[in-house]
Design a protein around this motif. Sequence first.
Motif, PDB file in Angstrom:
ATOM      1  N   ASP A 292      35.246  -8.087  24.851  1.00  0.00           N
ATOM      2  CA  ASP A 292      36.097  -8.340  26.020  1.00  0.00           C
ATOM      3  C   ASP A 292      35.275  -8.342  27.316  1.00  0.00           C
ATOM      4  OD1 ASP A 292      38.459  -8.742  27.490  1.00  0.00           O
ATOM      5  OD2 ASP A 292      38.709  -6.568  27.778  1.00  0.00           O
ATOM      6  N   GLY A 293      34.084  -8.922  27.247  1.00  0.00           N
ATOM      7  CA  GLY A 293      33.236  -8.997  28.429  1.00  0.00           C
ATOM      8  C   GLY A 293      32.537  -7.703  28.789  1.00  0.00           C
ATOM      9  N   GLN A 294      32.731  -6.656  27.994  1.00  0.00           N
ATOM     10  CA  GLN A 294      32.094  -5.365  28.251  1.00  0.00           C
ATOM     11  C   GLN A 294      30.949  -5.166  27.261  1.00  0.00           C
ATOM     12  OE1 GLN A 294      35.010  -2.102  29.195  1.00  0.00           O
ATOM     13  NE2 GLN A 294      36.493  -3.546  28.339  1.00  0.00           N
TER      14      GLN A 294
ATOM     15  N   GLU B   4      38.030   9.574  15.795  1.00  0.00           N
ATOM     16  CA  GLU B   4      37.506  10.880  16.208  1.00  0.00           C
ATOM     17  C   GLU B   4      36.160  10.788  16.910  1.00  0.00           C
ATOM     18  OE1 GLU B   4      36.360  10.408  11.793  1.00  0.00           O
ATOM     19  OE2 GLU B   4      38.015   9.874  13.126  1.00  0.00           O
ATOM     20  N   ALA B   5      35.536   9.577  16.878  1.00  0.00           N
ATOM     21  CA  ALA B   5      34.235   9.402  17.540  1.00  0.00           C
ATOM     22  C   ALA B   5      34.390   9.067  19.022  1.00  0.00           C
ATOM     23  CB  ALA B   5      33.447   8.293  16.846  1.00  0.00           C
ATOM     24  N   ILE B   6      35.625   8.822  19.475  1.00  0.00           N
ATOM     25  CA  ILE B   6      35.863   8.372  20.846  1.00  0.00           C
ATOM     26  C   ILE B   6      36.329   9.533  21.720  1.00  0.00           C
ATOM     27  CG2 ILE B   6      37.111   6.694  22.270  1.00  0.00           C
ATOM     28  CD1 ILE B   6      37.650   5.103  19.697  1.00  0.00           C
ATOM     29  N   MET B   7      35.840   9.556  22.948  1.00  0.00           N
ATOM     30  CA  MET B   7      36.249  10.579  23.911  1.00  0.00           C
ATOM     31  C   MET B   7      36.730   9.903  25.192  1.00  0.00           C
ATOM     32  SD  MET B   7      33.154  13.341  23.453  1.00  0.00           S
ATOM     33  CE  MET B   7      33.971  14.548  24.497  1.00  0.00           C
ATOM     34  N   LEU B   8      37.627  10.581  25.884  1.00  0.00           N
ATOM     35  CA  LEU B   8      38.056  10.113  27.197  1.00  0.00           C
ATOM     36  C   LEU B   8      37.066  10.655  28.222  1.00  0.00           C
ATOM     37  CD1 LEU B   8      41.890  10.829  26.952  1.00  0.00           C
ATOM     38  CD2 LEU B   8      40.785   8.594  26.895  1.00  0.00           C
ATOM     39  N   GLU B   9      36.193   9.782  28.697  1.00  0.00           N
ATOM     40  CA  GLU B   9      35.154  10.244  29.614  1.00  0.00           C
ATOM     41  C   GLU B   9      34.660   9.072  30.456  1.00  0.00           C
ATOM     42  OE1 GLU B   9      31.352   9.687  26.602  1.00  0.00           O
ATOM     43  OE2 GLU B   9      32.060  11.695  27.036  1.00  0.00           O
ATOM     44  N   PRO B  10      34.153   9.327  31.649  1.00  0.00           N
ATOM     45  CA  PRO B  10      33.591   8.260  32.479  1.00  0.00           C
ATOM     46  C   PRO B  10      32.296   7.741  31.865  1.00  0.00           C
ATOM     47  CG  PRO B  10      33.183  10.394  33.484  1.00  0.00           C
ATOM     48  CD  PRO B  10      34.088  10.640  32.317  1.00  0.00           C
ATOM     49  N   PRO B  11      31.878   6.530  32.221  1.00  0.00           N
ATOM     50  CA  PRO B  11      30.629   5.968  31.697  1.00  0.00           C
ATOM     51  C   PRO B  11      29.451   6.893  31.991  1.00  0.00           C
ATOM     52  CG  PRO B  11      31.873   4.303  32.886  1.00  0.00           C
ATOM     53  CD  PRO B  11      32.559   5.604  33.124  1.00  0.00           C
TER      54      PRO B  11
ATOM     55  N   LEU C 120      34.149   1.767  27.107  1.00  0.00           N
ATOM     56  CA  LEU C 120      35.079   0.646  27.162  1.00  0.00           C
ATOM     57  C   LEU C 120      36.215   0.984  28.124  1.00  0.00           C
ATOM     58  CD1 LEU C 120      35.632  -0.555  23.463  1.00  0.00           C
ATOM     59  CD2 LEU C 120      34.747  -1.937  25.359  1.00  0.00           C
ATOM     60  N   ALA C 121      36.500   0.078  29.040  1.00  0.00           N
ATOM     61  CA  ALA C 121      37.658   0.240  29.923  1.00  0.00           C
ATOM     62  C   ALA C 121      38.909  -0.168  29.156  1.00  0.00           C
ATOM     63  CB  ALA C 121      37.490  -0.624  31.172  1.00  0.00           C
ATOM     64  N   ALA C 122      39.953   0.667  29.205  1.00  0.00           N
ATOM     65  CA  ALA C 122      41.175   0.409  28.447  1.00  0.00           C
ATOM     66  C   ALA C 122      42.375   0.947  29.209  1.00  0.00           C
ATOM     67  CB  ALA C 122      41.080   1.067  27.071  1.00  0.00           C
TER      68      ALA C 122
ATOM     69  N   VAL D 274      41.840   4.135  31.495  1.00  0.00           N
ATOM     70  CA  VAL D 274      40.938   5.187  31.029  1.00  0.00           C
ATOM     71  C   VAL D 274      39.607   4.563  30.598  1.00  0.00           C
ATOM     72  CG1 VAL D 274      42.733   6.798  30.243  1.00  0.00           C
ATOM     73  CG2 VAL D 274      41.905   5.017  28.687  1.00  0.00           C
ATOM     74  N   ALA D 275      38.578   5.405  30.483  1.00  0.00           N
ATOM     75  CA  ALA D 275      37.286   4.994  29.929  1.00  0.00           C
ATOM     76  C   ALA D 275      37.135   5.639  28.562  1.00  0.00           C
ATOM     77  CB  ALA D 275      36.154   5.410  30.847  1.00  0.00           C
ATOM     78  N   LEU D 276      36.860   4.829  27.556  1.00  0.00           N
ATOM     79  CA  LEU D 276      36.661   5.318  26.198  1.00  0.00           C
ATOM     80  C   LEU D 276      35.162   5.425  25.946  1.00  0.00           C
ATOM     81  CD1 LEU D 276      39.241   3.020  24.344  1.00  0.00           C
ATOM     82  CD2 LEU D 276      39.651   5.214  25.500  1.00  0.00           C
ATOM     83  N   GLY D 277      34.663   6.633  25.760  1.00  0.00           N
ATOM     84  CA  GLY D 277      33.236   6.840  25.573  1.00  0.00           C
ATOM     85  C   GLY D 277      32.893   7.176  24.133  1.00  0.00           C
ATOM     86  N   PHE D 278      31.755   6.662  23.648  1.00  0.00           N
ATOM     87  CA  PHE D 278      31.307   6.943  22.281  1.00  0.00           C
ATOM     88  C   PHE D 278      29.817   6.625  22.186  1.00  0.00           C
ATOM     89  CE2 PHE D 278      33.433   2.906  22.752  1.00  0.00           C
ATOM     90  CZ  PHE D 278      32.529   1.974  22.273  1.00  0.00           C
TER      91      PHE D 278
END
Length: 356
Positions: free
Chosen positions: A255-257, A281-288, A295-297, A339-343
């Motif tokens: 998606d362009g990211q 379970e590998a994804i966290m809500l966190e800033p880049p 990923l922005a979502a 939100v930002a999805l961090g992994f």
Amino acid sequence: MPFLEIDDLHKTFGPNVALHRFDMTIEQGEIITFLGPSGCGKTTVLRMIAGFETPTRGTIRLNGRNVTHMRTRDRAVGMVFQAYALFPNMTVAQNIGFGLKVAKRSQKEIDARVSEMLELIKLPQLAARYPWQLSGGQQQRVALARALASKPQVLLLDEPLSALDAKIRVSLREDIRALQRELGITSIFVTHDQEEALSISDRIVVMNDGRVEQIGSPLDIYNFPRTRFVASFVGTLNILAGRVIDPGSGRIAVDGQELVTSRPLPPDDAGKERLLALRPEAIMLEPPSNGRNSLAATVEQISFLGAVVRIRARVSNAVVSLDVFNDPNRILPECGQPVALGFSHDNLLVLDENAR
């Protein structure tokens, strides 16, 4: 030398192909699970190892012997079925000793072995009861003892827990694993239940449509699925489509990211679309942050599942699920909130291009 060798096993029923070129080696003392949906070929393989079915082609060797066309009784295998298959007119002790009686062992030897098996399955007080006087879990323990009484070289278990309720299933699978370790017997367990497979196995064979999709340890199968089928069948999974920007560095756009994958890609993948796998379970809500993907979502749904809270967030045309622990002090986002999805890079897997 491997204890059990299965070479180019193939099985057809009329015009229908039930099994395509199954190859595997199993070491002595391993417990292997054949995992897959109904009709995938897992029970067909088990029945050919047992001698109940004859391969269309291929070879089965047990402890160096070619047993491909040998009678079941001469293969030294024990079998536990889904439906218990106990003789209703025999007591528990008689059921356990039946195979030894057929083998013309002395009554003294039969009695001693039956007593040993009853102690092993922790049911010595039930020797005189009949199957109809037992619970489902007790009946399956007796079936297991009967299969082990003749000291088989290989123990085959065909969905032995599927007729039991959830609590008993967990207890009995733990007992089966403990017994297998104690006896050191090579075992093959068939199931369509991924939790059973992950908890009981040394290695798992994931099957689909008569073919082997992947063979590996429970950790490898769960964390590093090679095909889309394995990734989606074992556990919950997010599937994303990305376009490769730079194969050498594993850079790929969703998606362009821009994201970075867990490994470099083949040079000719430049510009191609590839499927990516990511566990919730590998994804966290966190800033880049440096060294991690982001990923922005936008949050679409929040579901409370007891110890876990599942959040569904939209990334363009895909919906991504992530799991967080239900911490009463945690402030959760609201529906519609960006939100930002961090992994980590290691958690973003590229599925095989030719996966079915």
